[in-house]
Design an enzyme around this catalytic site. Structure first.
Site, mmCIF file in Angstrom:
data_model
loop_
_atom_site.group_PDB
_atom_site.id
_atom_site.type_symbol
_atom_site.label_atom_id
_atom_site.label_comp_id
_atom_site.label_asym_id
_atom_site.label_seq_id
_atom_site.Cartn_x
_atom_site.Cartn_y
_atom_site.Cartn_z
ATOM 1 N N TYR A 1 -10.295 -4.613 31.511
ATOM 2 C CA TYR A 1 -10.318 -5.606 30.695
ATOM 3 C C TYR A 1 -11.203 -5.408 29.445
ATOM 4 O O TYR A 1 -10.754 -5.795 28.283
ATOM 5 C CB TYR A 1 -10.279 -6.820 31.475
ATOM 6 C CG TYR A 1 -9.843 -8.099 30.500
ATOM 7 C CD1 TYR A 1 -8.383 -8.619 30.545
ATOM 8 C CD2 TYR A 1 -10.812 -8.826 29.563
ATOM 9 C CE1 TYR A 1 -8.020 -9.450 29.660
ATOM 10 C CE2 TYR A 1 -10.350 -9.758 28.996
ATOM 11 C CZ TYR A 1 -9.150 -10.071 28.964
ATOM 12 O OH TYR A 1 -8.775 -11.141 28.180
ATOM 13 N N PHE B 1 4.405 -6.883 0.602
ATOM 14 C CA PHE B 1 5.116 -6.441 1.518
ATOM 15 C C PHE B 1 5.386 -7.636 2.643
ATOM 16 O O PHE B 1 4.561 -8.768 2.591
ATOM 17 C CB PHE B 1 4.230 -5.633 2.437
ATOM 18 C CG PHE B 1 5.087 -5.127 3.586
ATOM 19 C CD1 PHE B 1 6.216 -4.121 3.266
ATOM 20 C CD2 PHE B 1 4.902 -5.353 4.852
ATOM 21 C CE1 PHE B 1 6.879 -3.726 4.407
ATOM 22 C CE2 PHE B 1 5.507 -5.033 6.001
ATOM 23 C CZ PHE B 1 6.896 -4.352 5.650
ATOM 24 N N THR B 2 6.637 -7.551 3.210
ATOM 25 C CA THR B 2 7.001 -8.829 4.006
ATOM 26 C C THR B 2 6.236 -9.593 4.773
ATOM 27 O O THR B 2 5.815 -10.895 4.695
ATOM 28 C CB THR B 2 8.347 -8.326 4.740
ATOM 29 O OG1 THR B 2 7.906 -7.316 5.624
ATOM 30 C CG2 THR B 2 9.537 -7.880 3.923
ATOM 31 N N LYS C 1 2.579 3.733 11.807
ATOM 32 C CA LYS C 1 3.013 4.754 10.865
ATOM 33 C C LYS C 1 2.095 6.088 10.573
ATOM 34 O O LYS C 1 2.228 6.881 11.389
ATOM 35 C CB LYS C 1 3.056 4.123 9.383
ATOM 36 C CG LYS C 1 3.944 3.131 9.299
ATOM 37 C CD LYS C 1 4.009 1.648 9.900
ATOM 38 C CE LYS C 1 4.747 0.581 9.499
ATOM 39 N NZ LYS C 1 4.731 -0.458 10.137
ATOM 40 N N ARG D 1 16.128 -2.965 1.514
ATOM 41 C CA ARG D 1 14.734 -3.391 0.657
ATOM 42 C C ARG D 1 15.368 -4.031 -0.683
ATOM 43 O O ARG D 1 15.091 -3.342 -1.492
ATOM 44 C CB ARG D 1 13.880 -2.276 0.809
ATOM 45 C CG ARG D 1 13.281 -1.775 1.916
ATOM 46 C CD ARG D 1 11.994 -2.515 2.701
ATOM 47 N NE ARG D 1 12.586 -3.646 3.172
ATOM 48 C CZ ARG D 1 11.767 -4.269 4.362
ATOM 49 N NH1 ARG D 1 10.693 -3.361 4.848
ATOM 50 N NH2 ARG D 1 12.213 -5.358 5.074
HETATM 51 N N1 F0G Z 1 2.023 -3.120 5.899
HETATM 52 C C1 F0G Z 1 2.940 -2.269 5.675
HETATM 53 C C2 F0G Z 1 2.664 -1.679 4.229
HETATM 54 C C3 F0G Z 1 4.072 -1.838 6.409
HETATM 55 O O1 F0G Z 1 4.899 -1.241 5.908
HETATM 56 C C4 F0G Z 1 4.157 -2.803 7.629
HETATM 57 C C5 F0G Z 1 5.264 -2.527 8.630
HETATM 58 C C6 F0G Z 1 3.228 -3.704 8.003
HETATM 59 C C7 F0G Z 1 2.063 -3.803 7.047
HETATM 60 C C8 F0G Z 1 3.021 -4.363 9.233
HETATM 61 O O2 F0G Z 1 2.716 -3.721 10.312
HETATM 62 O O3 F0G Z 1 4.989 -3.556 11.567
HETATM 63 O O4 F0G Z 1 2.770 -2.919 12.536
HETATM 64 O O5 F0G Z 1 3.126 -5.346 12.261
HETATM 65 N N2 F0G Z 1 6.279 -2.088 8.199
HETATM 66 C C9 F0G Z 1 7.565 -1.640 8.841
HETATM 67 C C10 F0G Z 1 8.265 -0.985 8.167
HETATM 68 C C11 F0G Z 1 7.966 -2.821 9.641
HETATM 69 O O6 F0G Z 1 9.573 -0.569 8.762
HETATM 70 O O7 F0G Z 1 8.196 -0.597 7.036
HETATM 71 P P1 F0G Z 1 3.616 -3.833 11.667
#
Ligand code: F0G
Length: 471
Positions: free
Chosen positions: A85, A137-138, A271, A395
């Site tokens: 842990y 970014f979303t 990634k 997108r």
């Molecule tokens: N920042 C970037 C540039 C990303 O592309 C993503 C995720 C995140 C942060 C968030 O990371 O998914 O590990 O929580 N991108 C994915 C995509 C979902 O399909 O581009 P995460």
């Protein structure tokens, strides 16, 4: 000064072809269901590729996130998981590896990238703050908003034009940033949010010259600078390829230099790091570390695992070393470009220059007769699946969501479909099949109608929204 962008990998590396620096040891069978079954699956999924079952997908280009193939060394590392842990040996290995390749002092592990975004946003943003960044970014923007901040885009104008050939379309426009600082006041800006290869702009890189000037500007106003390092290794490759003085430097050295201009980074290890799950936040300032390592125990897990199993941390540590190898990154981006070149040869409109992790099809030019209110990119992603069982991602206006102040759709200049290439998973033949499918959908474009949204969730609507065809 920058070099011209090579149109093919052949132009850059001479007459010899590149090939993947690995061979295949294990395979996962693929299955293509019939056209009628695909129509049923798409209707059930509400014309949203996120709602399809993976079993109904033939070639899955939804995302490069968590979809990589791990190496034999990473799988061997999984067997060395120390599942204590507290104080797992794999945590210390990961900490050392991040320090070695990214250069930051303190590490806070998280379950994935958005866990780290949550921590940094909560640690630094106060209600009423402004966070400038090189395109949203979303998940990043949502966490900034949920912490009470407002994201303001300060990327260069060229980034919003899918045909503009600027070699570093991810760059920050320093004039826009300075004007913003003067308007809202430096004390209202908790940090500048910089992404290495800008996902929503088409995987476009930031130059070393730009980050250096950005650092100077931040120093001048006493601002901190944090990096979204999710695809920063890919960014380092583009610097090596395009920026004067870097052609002979290894990608690993370029990565470390770039990070040295920033105060810390958040990372989706899913990634660049070639793993299926994982992430981290790494910072240089002790006060930020203290706050984040306290918050991590509330939201993720103890500060020596942050939501990852010991074995996951081991796979990330090994993945970091593999990710920064020049031959790996050259073949990774080479495969993306191979697909892009096929589409370009057939006159299919894509974002240029081609980015690091995906080819982005320009749905506005693909379907000029479908207005943005009828979701041209969402439509294209659905049509591609119906044609060939290939799954891509919208997108565009769906991903951009609604303006929290007005409640209206945000209409981004870029209305794109992302053909995202998982790392070390598909072959050149899969790229051929994909290009031919996009071509078939392009040939049928004039008969294609748009979509109507019939269900819209409150947060990150693109994941769960549902649509119907407009007849
Ligand atoms: N920042 C970037 C540039 C990303 O592309 C993503 C995720 C995140 C942060 C968030 O990371 O998914 O590990 O929580 N991108 C994915 C995509 C979902 O399909 O581009 P995460």
């Amino acid at each position: 000064m920058t070099h011209a962008i090579p149109q093919t990998m052949g132009q850059q590396f001479g007459r010899r072809s590149w090939a993947e620096p690995w061979k295949i040891k294990m395979v996962e069978p693929l299955r293509m269901i019939s056209r009628a079954e695909r129509q049923r699956a798409m209707t059930e999924a509400g014309y949203n590729t996120f709602l399809l079952r993976s079993e109904d997908v033939y070639i899955d280009l939804l995302t490069d996130s968590g979809t990589s193939a791990m190496s034999d060394r990473q799988w061997a590392g999984m067997m060395l998981g120390d599942e204590a842990y507290a104080g797992s040996r794999n945590f210390y290995h990961l900490e050392e590896t991040v320090q070695k390749y990214y250069g930051y002092r303190y590490l806070v592990p998280t379950h994935q990238g958005r866990g780290a975004e949550h921590l940094i946003s909560k640690a630094l943003i106060k209600p009423g703050d402004t966070i400038p960044g090189n395109m949203y970014f979303t998940t990043t923007r949502l966490h900034q908003e949920l912490a009470g901040g407002t994201f303001v885009d300060v990327i260069i104008d060229e980034a919003h034009d899918p045909a503009n050939l600027h070699p570093f379309k991810g760059n920050v426009d320093l004039n826009k940033l300075e004007a913003l600082i003067k308007r809202v006041g430096a004390d209202k800006i908790p940090y500048v949010s910089l992404a290495g290869t800008v996902n929503m702009a088409g995987g476009q890189p930031v130059s070393m010259a730009n980050v250096r000037l950005l650092r100077e500007l931040c120093n001048h106003y006493g601002l901190r600078l944090y990096l979204d390092a999710t695809r920063m290794v890919e960014n380092a490759f583009f610097i090596q390829e395009r920026e004067a003085g870097y052609a002979d430097k290894p990608v690993a050295a370029i990565l470390k230099e770039f990070c040295s201009y920033t105060d810390g980074a958040w990372m989706s290890a899913k990634k660049d790091h070639l793993v299926n799950i994982g992430g981290w936040l790494a910072v240089n300032h002790e006060d930020v570390f203290e706050t984040a390592s306290n918050l991590v125990v509330v939201y993720e897990g103890l500060h020596t695992y942050g939501g990852m199993a010991g074995r996951d941390m081991e796979a990330v540590a090994i993945g970091i070393e593999e990710a920064v190898q020049d031959d790996h990154i050259r073949s990774r981006i080479g495969q993306v470009r191979y697909l892009g070149e096929l589409l370009t040869d057939w006159g299919i409109p894509i974002v240029q220059p081609m980015g690091g992790h995906a080819i982005f099809v320009d749905a506005k030019r693909f379907y000029p007769h479908i207005p943005q209110q009828q979701f041209p990119a969402q439509t294209l992603a659905a049509e591609l699946y119906l044609d060939s069982g290939i799954r891509a991602m919208e997108r565009g206006v769906v991903s951009a969501g609604r303006d929290p102040a007005t409640g209206d759709h945000r209409y981004p200049a870029l209305e794109l479909v992302r053909l995202t290439i998982p790392r070390r998973v598909y072959t050149q033949a899969h790229m051929d099949v994909t290009a031919e499918a996009v071509k078939a959908v392009y040939d049928a474009r004039e008969q294609t109608r748009g979509l109507r949204m019939v269900y819209e969730p409150k947060y990150l609507r693109f994941f769960q929204a549902r649509f119907e065809r407009i007849e």
